[in-house]
Design an enzyme around this catalytic site. Structure first.
Site, PDB file in Angstrom:
ATOM      1  NE  ARG A  89       2.687  54.941 -17.914  1.00 20.31           N
ATOM      2  CZ  ARG A  89       1.622  55.661 -18.246  1.00 20.31           C
ATOM      3  NH1 ARG A  89       0.455  55.420 -17.672  1.00 20.31           N
ATOM      4  NH2 ARG A  89       1.703  56.616 -19.133  1.00 20.31           N
ATOM      5  CD  GLU A 118      -2.834  47.419 -17.669  1.00 22.73           C
ATOM      6  OE1 GLU A 118      -3.068  47.886 -16.542  1.00 22.73           O
ATOM      7  OE2 GLU A 118      -2.578  48.103 -18.673  1.00 22.73           O
ATOM      8  CG  HIS A 137      -4.887  50.973 -18.405  1.00 24.35           C
ATOM      9  ND1 HIS A 137      -3.658  50.412 -18.537  1.00 24.35           N
ATOM     10  CD2 HIS A 137      -4.675  52.314 -18.400  1.00 24.35           C
ATOM     11  CE1 HIS A 137      -2.739  51.351 -18.619  1.00 24.35           C
ATOM     12  NE2 HIS A 137      -3.335  52.525 -18.540  1.00 24.35           N
TER      13      HIS A 137
END
Length: 177
Positions: A89, A118, A137
């Site tokens: 994360r 992000e 990602h």
């Protein structure tokens, strides 16, 4: 290689590391043994060998304990200027501290599939660093991903219809993952 997080993802990372003849240490909340790791350490009692790893991989979930875990104090403890890979994360890493650690040589290189924030702003120095690779990602995706997700969903739905429980992958709200 030190893998922070010894769940499904961390175990798979360790398996891949062993395929390349890497010794794998796992780090989890209590230091409990985990399949696929030569040794495990508690996250709050890290052995110097873990901090001397050539590769450190973050696969941890985001909890109060893991938020901002990888900060300047963490990077200052590293002794081998490792490759730091973050696929857990984004908010577990203090981005500015990672940038400084990369510039100061505390971290030799970074592979980032997750960032904080992000998406990573276009003016972030990370985009221009030669020792950083950023992916969009997608590290958890694989060819059969959708098929497997649907299978787990169906399995859980059938179990839930039977008795109100889930067959697997239930989130423990107290732990946060």
């Amino acid at each position: 290689m030190a893998v922070f997080g010894t769940g499904h993802i961390g175990t798979r990372v360790a398996e891949l590391g062993r395929a390349f003849k890497m010794e794998t240490s796992g780090v989890n909340h209590s230091g409990h043994p985990a399949t696929g790791f030569e040794q495990t350490e508690a996250i709050n009692e890290l052995d110097p060998a873990v901090l001397n790893a050539d590769v450190i991989v973050n696969t941890l979930p985001l909890t109060r304990k893991t938020h901002s875990l990888y900060d300047s104090a963490f990077f200052a403890k590293l002794t081998a200027a490792p490759l730091f890979i973050s696929i857990g994360r984004g908010p577990s890493v203090v981005t500015e501290d990672l940038i400084k650690a990369l510039n100061d040589g505390q971290v030799g290189a970074a592979g980032l599939d997750v960032t904080d924030p992000e998406p990573l702003p276009s003016d972030s120095p990370l985009w221009h660093m030669k020792n950083v690779t950023i992916t969009p990602h997608v590290s958890g995706l694989y060819q059969e991903y959708v098929r497997d997700v649907v299978h787990i969903f169906k399995e859980n739905l059938c179990q839930y219809k039977k008795d109100g429980t889930l067959a697997r992958n239930e989130v423990d709200m107290k732990k946060g993952y």
